[in-house]
Design a protein around this motif. Structure first.
Motif, PDB file in Angstrom:
ATOM      1  N   GLU A 183       0.847  -1.199   0.000  1.00  0.00           N
ATOM      2  CA  GLU A 183       0.000   0.000   0.000  1.00  0.00           C
ATOM      3  C   GLU A 183       0.878   1.243   0.000  1.00  0.00           C
ATOM      4  N   ARG A 184       0.528   2.184  -0.879  1.00  0.00           N
ATOM      5  CA  ARG A 184       1.277   3.440  -1.007  1.00  0.00           C
ATOM      6  C   ARG A 184       0.316   4.610  -1.051  1.00  0.00           C
ATOM      7  N   ILE A 185       0.864   5.789  -0.839  1.00  0.00           N
ATOM      8  CA  ILE A 185       0.097   7.028  -0.970  1.00  0.00           C
ATOM      9  C   ILE A 185       0.742   7.823  -2.088  1.00  0.00           C
ATOM     10  N   PRO A 186       0.014   8.232  -3.117  1.00  0.00           N
ATOM     11  CA  PRO A 186      -1.412   8.019  -3.302  1.00  0.00           C
ATOM     12  C   PRO A 186      -1.726   6.565  -3.658  1.00  0.00           C
ATOM     13  N   ASP A 187      -2.994   6.204  -3.475  1.00  0.00           N
ATOM     14  CA  ASP A 187      -3.445   4.825  -3.675  1.00  0.00           C
ATOM     15  C   ASP A 187      -3.156   4.306  -5.086  1.00  0.00           C
ATOM     16  N   THR A 188      -3.113   5.195  -6.071  1.00  0.00           N
ATOM     17  CA  THR A 188      -2.875   4.766  -7.459  1.00  0.00           C
ATOM     18  C   THR A 188      -1.480   4.201  -7.667  1.00  0.00           C
ATOM     19  N   THR A 189      -0.576   4.399  -6.714  1.00  0.00           N
ATOM     20  CA  THR A 189       0.777   3.848  -6.840  1.00  0.00           C
ATOM     21  C   THR A 189       0.959   2.564  -6.031  1.00  0.00           C
ATOM     22  N   SER A 190      -0.107   2.087  -5.363  1.00  0.00           N
ATOM     23  CA  SER A 190      -0.028   0.821  -4.627  1.00  0.00           C
ATOM     24  C   SER A 190       0.305  -0.315  -5.588  1.00  0.00           C
ATOM     25  N   VAL A 191       0.993  -1.341  -5.088  1.00  0.00           N
ATOM     26  CA  VAL A 191       1.384  -2.490  -5.904  1.00  0.00           C
ATOM     27  C   VAL A 191       0.405  -3.635  -5.644  1.00  0.00           C
ATOM     28  N   LEU A 192      -0.193  -4.132  -6.723  1.00  0.00           N
ATOM     29  CA  LEU A 192      -1.118  -5.254  -6.644  1.00  0.00           C
ATOM     30  C   LEU A 192      -0.497  -6.472  -7.305  1.00  0.00           C
ATOM     31  N   ALA A 193      -1.029  -7.628  -6.979  1.00  0.00           N
ATOM     32  CA  ALA A 193      -0.591  -8.867  -7.620  1.00  0.00           C
ATOM     33  C   ALA A 193      -1.824  -9.650  -8.036  1.00  0.00           C
ATOM     34  N   SER A 194      -1.687 -10.346  -9.137  1.00  0.00           N
ATOM     35  CA  SER A 194      -2.752 -11.213  -9.626  1.00  0.00           C
ATOM     36  C   SER A 194      -2.322 -12.650  -9.357  1.00  0.00           C
ATOM     37  N   TYR A 195      -3.200 -13.410  -8.718  1.00  0.00           N
ATOM     38  CA  TYR A 195      -2.916 -14.805  -8.384  1.00  0.00           C
ATOM     39  C   TYR A 195      -3.864 -15.724  -9.124  1.00  0.00           C
ATOM     40  N   LYS A 196      -3.308 -16.780  -9.703  1.00  0.00           N
ATOM     41  CA  LYS A 196      -4.110 -17.845 -10.299  1.00  0.00           C
ATOM     42  C   LYS A 196      -4.374 -18.849  -9.179  1.00  0.00           C
ATOM     43  N   VAL A 197      -5.646 -19.069  -8.880  1.00  0.00           N
ATOM     44  CA  VAL A 197      -6.044 -19.916  -7.762  1.00  0.00           C
ATOM     45  C   VAL A 197      -6.827 -21.108  -8.300  1.00  0.00           C
ATOM     46  N   SER A 198      -6.417 -22.312  -7.905  1.00  0.00           N
ATOM     47  CA  SER A 198      -7.138 -23.530  -8.288  1.00  0.00           C
ATOM     48  C   SER A 198      -7.923 -24.042  -7.088  1.00  0.00           C
ATOM     49  N   LEU A 199      -9.199 -24.368  -7.332  1.00  0.00           N
ATOM     50  CA  LEU A 199     -10.098 -24.846  -6.282  1.00  0.00           C
ATOM     51  C   LEU A 199     -10.673 -26.195  -6.679  1.00  0.00           C
ATOM     52  N   ASP A 200     -10.937 -27.047  -5.677  1.00  0.00           N
ATOM     53  CA  ASP A 200     -11.603 -28.299  -6.000  1.00  0.00           C
ATOM     54  C   ASP A 200     -13.102 -28.040  -6.170  1.00  0.00           C
ATOM     55  N   GLU A 201     -13.871 -29.085  -6.429  1.00  0.00           N
ATOM     56  CA  GLU A 201     -15.302 -28.927  -6.706  1.00  0.00           C
ATOM     57  C   GLU A 201     -16.070 -28.346  -5.524  1.00  0.00           C
ATOM     58  N   GLU A 202     -15.538 -28.498  -4.308  1.00  0.00           N
ATOM     59  CA  GLU A 202     -16.216 -27.968  -3.112  1.00  0.00           C
ATOM     60  C   GLU A 202     -15.739 -26.575  -2.741  1.00  0.00           C
ATOM     61  N   GLY A 203     -14.788 -26.024  -3.490  1.00  0.00           N
ATOM     62  CA  GLY A 203     -14.308 -24.684  -3.229  1.00  0.00           C
ATOM     63  C   GLY A 203     -13.077 -24.600  -2.348  1.00  0.00           C
ATOM     64  N   ALA A 204     -12.500 -25.747  -2.003  1.00  0.00           N
ATOM     65  CA  ALA A 204     -11.268 -25.742  -1.195  1.00  0.00           C
ATOM     66  C   ALA A 204     -10.081 -25.391  -2.079  1.00  0.00           C
ATOM     67  N   LEU A 205      -9.193 -24.571  -1.567  1.00  0.00           N
ATOM     68  CA  LEU A 205      -8.014 -24.141  -2.314  1.00  0.00           C
ATOM     69  C   LEU A 205      -7.054 -25.312  -2.508  1.00  0.00           C
ATOM     70  N   ILE A 206      -6.674 -25.570  -3.741  1.00  0.00           N
ATOM     71  CA  ILE A 206      -5.728 -26.629  -4.065  1.00  0.00           C
ATOM     72  C   ILE A 206      -4.337 -26.042  -4.268  1.00  0.00           C
ATOM     73  N   SER A 207      -4.264 -24.935  -5.027  1.00  0.00           N
ATOM     74  CA  SER A 207      -2.970 -24.299  -5.294  1.00  0.00           C
ATOM     75  C   SER A 207      -3.185 -22.833  -5.655  1.00  0.00           C
ATOM     76  N   PHE A 208      -2.095 -22.063  -5.553  1.00  0.00           N
ATOM     77  CA  PHE A 208      -2.128 -20.680  -5.994  1.00  0.00           C
ATOM     78  C   PHE A 208      -0.751 -20.312  -6.516  1.00  0.00           C
ATOM     79  N   GLU A 209      -0.737 -19.348  -7.439  1.00  0.00           N
ATOM     80  CA  GLU A 209       0.516 -18.915  -8.059  1.00  0.00           C
ATOM     81  C   GLU A 209       0.383 -17.439  -8.439  1.00  0.00           C
ATOM     82  N   ARG A 210       1.373 -16.638  -8.057  1.00  0.00           N
ATOM     83  CA  ARG A 210       1.353 -15.228  -8.472  1.00  0.00           C
ATOM     84  C   ARG A 210       1.753 -15.176  -9.936  1.00  0.00           C
ATOM     85  N   THR A 211       0.919 -14.540 -10.738  1.00  0.00           N
ATOM     86  CA  THR A 211       1.171 -14.494 -12.178  1.00  0.00           C
ATOM     87  C   THR A 211       1.591 -13.117 -12.670  1.00  0.00           C
ATOM     88  N   ARG A 212       1.363 -12.085 -11.828  1.00  0.00           N
ATOM     89  CA  ARG A 212       1.650 -10.727 -12.304  1.00  0.00           C
ATOM     90  C   ARG A 212       1.686  -9.764 -11.128  1.00  0.00           C
TER      91      ARG A 212
END
Length: 79
Positions: free
Chosen positions: A39-68
């Motif tokens: 988080e930075r000020i101003p908010d437009t300079t905050s750093v975000l990350a996109s994660y690819k998240v894999s879930l099983d059929e019941e919604g439990a997290l199986i894996s995650f990976e930062r992609t960007r």
């Protein structure tokens, strides 16, 4: 999805900002989740990350990976 978001938040130590995509797979679901990593000020300079998240059929997290990583004010260019 909310259960997976809670699981991801526990692993990363930061709450998800948004879910940018969700699609079914043969074994469950795949989502793209956006998280504020720095988080930075101003908010437009905050750093975000996109994660690819894999879930099983019941919604439990199986894996995650930062992609960007990107600043909040950055706009994707068209292909």
């Amino acid at each position: 999805m909310s259960s997976a978001a809670e699981q991801l938040a526990k692993l990363l130590g930061r709450p998800p900002e948004s879910v940018s995509s969700l699609k079914p797979t043969d074994s469950g679901w795949e989502a793209q989740v956006e998280v504020v990593e720095l988080e930075r000020i101003p908010d437009t300079t905050s750093v975000l990350a996109s994660y690819k998240v894999s879930l099983d059929e019941e919604g439990a997290l199986i894996s995650f990976e930062r992609t960007r990583r990107y600043s909040r004010g950055m706009i994707d260019r068209p292909f």
